[in-house]
Scaffold this motif. Sequence first.
Motif, mmCIF file in Angstrom:
data_model
loop_
_atom_site.group_PDB
_atom_site.id
_atom_site.type_symbol
_atom_site.label_atom_id
_atom_site.label_comp_id
_atom_site.label_asym_id
_atom_site.label_seq_id
_atom_site.Cartn_x
_atom_site.Cartn_y
_atom_site.Cartn_z
ATOM 1 N N VAL A 1 52.185 43.956 38.460
ATOM 2 C CA VAL A 1 52.793 44.017 37.136
ATOM 3 C C VAL A 1 51.896 43.298 36.150
ATOM 4 C CG1 VAL A 1 54.785 43.358 35.768
ATOM 5 C CG2 VAL A 1 55.098 44.128 38.125
ATOM 6 N N ARG A 2 51.585 43.976 35.039
ATOM 7 C CA ARG A 2 50.736 43.376 34.011
ATOM 8 C C ARG A 2 51.622 42.750 32.946
ATOM 9 N NH1 ARG A 2 47.001 47.458 30.936
ATOM 10 N NH2 ARG A 2 49.030 48.092 30.124
ATOM 11 N N THR A 3 51.256 41.575 32.511
ATOM 12 C CA THR A 3 52.011 40.859 31.489
ATOM 13 C C THR A 3 51.119 40.646 30.275
ATOM 14 O OG1 THR A 3 53.234 39.687 33.224
ATOM 15 C CG2 THR A 3 53.327 38.789 30.985
ATOM 16 N N ASP A 4 51.589 41.098 29.117
ATOM 17 C CA ASP A 4 50.846 40.813 27.892
ATOM 18 C C ASP A 4 50.807 39.307 27.678
ATOM 19 O OD1 ASP A 4 50.379 43.463 27.358
ATOM 20 O OD2 ASP A 4 52.183 43.713 26.143
ATOM 21 N N HIS A 5 49.631 38.823 27.388
ATOM 22 C CA HIS A 5 49.453 37.371 27.321
ATOM 23 C C HIS A 5 48.313 37.082 26.349
ATOM 24 C CE1 HIS A 5 49.370 33.220 28.862
ATOM 25 N NE2 HIS A 5 48.049 33.313 28.787
ATOM 26 N N SER A 6 48.561 36.238 25.399
ATOM 27 C CA SER A 6 47.529 35.920 24.415
ATOM 28 C C SER A 6 47.212 34.432 24.487
ATOM 29 C CB SER A 6 48.004 36.289 22.999
ATOM 30 O OG SER A 6 47.003 36.028 22.051
ATOM 31 N N SER A 7 45.995 34.108 24.858
ATOM 32 C CA SER A 7 45.562 32.715 24.912
ATOM 33 C C SER A 7 44.048 32.672 24.878
ATOM 34 C CB SER A 7 46.083 32.031 26.184
ATOM 35 O OG SER A 7 45.501 32.623 27.328
ATOM 36 N N GLU A 8 43.508 31.513 24.642
ATOM 37 C CA GLU A 8 42.063 31.325 24.645
ATOM 38 C C GLU A 8 41.625 30.789 26.005
ATOM 39 O OE1 GLU A 8 39.808 31.944 22.136
ATOM 40 O OE2 GLU A 8 41.452 32.862 21.011
ATOM 41 N N CYS A 9 40.438 31.188 26.421
ATOM 42 C CA CYS A 9 39.876 30.631 27.645
ATOM 43 C C CYS A 9 38.373 30.452 27.449
ATOM 44 C CB CYS A 9 40.153 31.527 28.851
ATOM 45 S SG CYS A 9 39.223 33.065 28.864
ATOM 46 N N ALA A 10 37.763 29.696 28.322
ATOM 47 C CA ALA A 10 36.311 29.500 28.290
ATOM 48 C C ALA A 10 35.721 30.188 29.506
ATOM 49 C CB ALA A 10 35.969 28.014 28.287
ATOM 50 N N LEU A 11 34.532 30.774 29.332
ATOM 51 C CA LEU A 11 33.850 31.468 30.416
ATOM 52 C C LEU A 11 32.542 30.770 30.741
ATOM 53 C CD1 LEU A 11 34.161 35.219 29.300
ATOM 54 C CD2 LEU A 11 35.666 33.947 30.848
ATOM 55 N N VAL A 12 32.310 30.568 32.022
ATOM 56 C CA VAL A 12 31.003 30.133 32.502
ATOM 57 C C VAL A 12 30.391 31.358 33.174
ATOM 58 C CG1 VAL A 12 29.757 28.535 33.992
ATOM 59 C CG2 VAL A 12 31.868 27.796 32.868
ATOM 60 N N ILE A 13 29.221 31.776 32.693
ATOM 61 C CA ILE A 13 28.674 33.095 33.043
ATOM 62 C C ILE A 13 27.517 32.961 34.030
ATOM 63 C CG2 ILE A 13 27.639 35.197 32.128
ATOM 64 C CD1 ILE A 13 28.867 34.468 29.408
ATOM 65 N N GLY A 14 27.645 33.627 35.168
ATOM 66 C CA GLY A 14 26.552 33.706 36.123
ATOM 67 C C GLY A 14 26.581 32.599 37.160
ATOM 68 N N LEU A 15 26.018 32.891 38.320
ATOM 69 C CA LEU A 15 26.086 31.965 39.440
ATOM 70 C C LEU A 15 25.408 30.615 39.163
ATOM 71 C CD1 LEU A 15 25.916 33.010 43.124
ATOM 72 C CD2 LEU A 15 24.704 30.988 42.399
ATOM 73 N N HIS B 1 39.113 31.089 55.293
ATOM 74 C CA HIS B 1 38.098 32.128 55.171
ATOM 75 C C HIS B 1 37.076 31.631 54.166
ATOM 76 C CE1 HIS B 1 39.638 35.157 57.709
ATOM 77 N NE2 HIS B 1 40.648 35.550 56.954
ATOM 78 N N HIS B 2 35.788 31.758 54.504
ATOM 79 C CA HIS B 2 34.731 31.293 53.613
ATOM 80 C C HIS B 2 33.822 32.465 53.223
ATOM 81 C CE1 HIS B 2 35.763 27.117 54.484
ATOM 82 N NE2 HIS B 2 35.748 27.419 55.780
ATOM 83 N N GLY B 3 33.430 32.489 51.972
ATOM 84 C CA GLY B 3 32.460 33.462 51.490
ATOM 85 C C GLY B 3 31.391 32.761 50.677
ATOM 86 N N LEU B 4 30.136 33.067 50.935
ATOM 87 C CA LEU B 4 29.025 32.411 50.260
ATOM 88 C C LEU B 4 28.430 33.352 49.219
ATOM 89 C CD1 LEU B 4 26.991 30.047 50.042
ATOM 90 C CD2 LEU B 4 25.660 31.165 51.855
ATOM 91 N N TRP B 5 28.500 32.948 47.944
ATOM 92 C CA TRP B 5 27.958 33.745 46.847
ATOM 93 C C TRP B 5 26.518 33.322 46.564
ATOM 94 C CZ3 TRP B 5 30.184 37.939 44.803
ATOM 95 C CH2 TRP B 5 31.556 38.124 44.996
ATOM 96 N N LEU B 6 25.618 34.310 46.569
ATOM 97 C CA LEU B 6 24.201 34.071 46.290
ATOM 98 C C LEU B 6 23.684 35.166 45.358
ATOM 99 C CD1 LEU B 6 22.978 33.304 49.941
ATOM 100 C CD2 LEU B 6 23.253 31.649 48.078
ATOM 101 N N PRO B 7 22.590 34.907 44.643
ATOM 102 C CA PRO B 7 21.993 35.986 43.845
ATOM 103 C C PRO B 7 21.626 37.166 44.735
ATOM 104 C CG PRO B 7 21.047 33.866 43.237
ATOM 105 C CD PRO B 7 21.883 33.626 44.467
ATOM 106 N N HIS B 8 21.875 38.365 44.265
ATOM 107 C CA HIS B 8 21.607 39.563 45.062
ATOM 108 C C HIS B 8 20.120 39.670 45.394
ATOM 109 C CE1 HIS B 8 21.973 43.512 46.713
ATOM 110 N NE2 HIS B 8 21.172 44.050 45.801
ATOM 111 N N GLY B 9 19.836 39.881 46.677
ATOM 112 C CA GLY B 9 18.460 40.065 47.109
ATOM 113 C C GLY B 9 17.693 38.789 47.392
#
Length: 468
Positions: free
Chosen positions: A297-311, A419-427
């Motif tokens: 279920v999608r809920t309309d929601h208006s708020s501000e957030c901050a984004l940190v971009i990239g690994l 469960h663990h997942g390791l995120w790394l730059p592709h390649g």
Amino acid sequence: MTLDALRLEVPDIREELADSLSDLHQQLASARALPHEHGLQQALSLLFRLNRCAMTLLERQRALQSFAEEYRHYAAGYNGHHAPPTLFVRLCGEMAAGFKRLLLQILQGRQPSRPHLAWCLYMAQHFLAQTLLRHYQLYHEPPASLWRDSHLLYWIGERQECLDEPVAAAFQPQSANTLRGLYQQQLLLALSNPFHLAEGEAPLLFGALAPLAALPRLQPWDDEDESEGPTVDLSDAQPCLALEQAPDGEVAYLRRFELGALLIALHEPAPLQSGRERQLLERVRQHWLGRQQRRHVRTDHSSECALVIGLPAIHAQLLEQRPTQCTAQVLDVSPGGARLLCNADLGAQLPVGQLLLLLGNTTPVLALIRWRHRNDEGLHLGLRYLKGLPRPVWLRRAPNSQTHAGVLQSTPVQGNAWHHGLWLPHGQFVEGENLWLQLASLHNQAVVPLAAANLVTPLVSRYPLKLA
């Protein structure tokens, strides 16, 4: 089962018929002089014979180009509300068969150019799309082979990297101008409950979809993905799997049809779109995600957030090093993700597949960009939440070698396990490497073998880990 161009359905060659088509242009001109139905019958008969002749690539290409002009001539009588006769549907099918045969000859040659290959793939797909459209227009169930070949042409285009090669082909009703767009135009038409359309609405809808059809994306399959898009099995003889149908095909051939950008674009101004087209699109869009339109279920929601971009920036943020952040507006949320609106100038930093960390009033959330769409409001982003605790880690190929930043995603499961997942730059690393892993809170390092990635984007890859 594997997908291969040789699985394309084409008629058998009959060598002895080749000589009878030596004066093809004269015969086509004579057919045009006949009454419309008789001329159509004559042209179909000629094409039927040509498709069963042994010809060189150049001979077949020139002949099919001539027939494409004849097709335009006969199609002009069925662009309005008039339903075409069965003969015309057969003509569309034979045109598709001819271009599929030409495609096989091109693929068997030496290093075909991408534009030439893209043009032939597009023309074969176009006539398959026309065959599909005319079946729907006549309220007939399309043959299963139509979808098998359509999926296969898309697969070939994907492998040959010519899905987005523009093709100039002026047909009516209007078609998208790339193989990706044309194929997705077919999928959207099939998802629009076409047998419930009123007479004449199928061609109208097909044309209305043309400028929008390239906006969705077929995403690689991921079992953990809880998005709402239909599932496409490229090895199956149907457009998409039914909502209740569990995918059981090979993962390499499964795709999730991500419609987020299209659903937003439907609400944008479209000066060239008629009022009837707009109403029709609004009416059929409810079918694109099935009767149960959203898994969450999608809920309309208006708020501000901050984004940190990239690994790298996320790694720095988790170490409290305060990397650069940007702000965005949350428009709606669901348990599986959210839709954001941010500054259009950030487009270069926010491609599909980018890893993000959302900072707000709650715990930081790791997310992937699933789709994006730019309009006058800014850049819309569809995010998929990645459940679990993100932690910064360092990786080394040897105990004292150069460090590489990574992010460990840890999710609790029943029985006090994780469960663990390791995120790394592709390649950056490959399956089978033994890496030295160090958590930020620990001084000692653990040796971990790198398994096959279970989630891959053009920017980042996630590898499952077993940690003591």
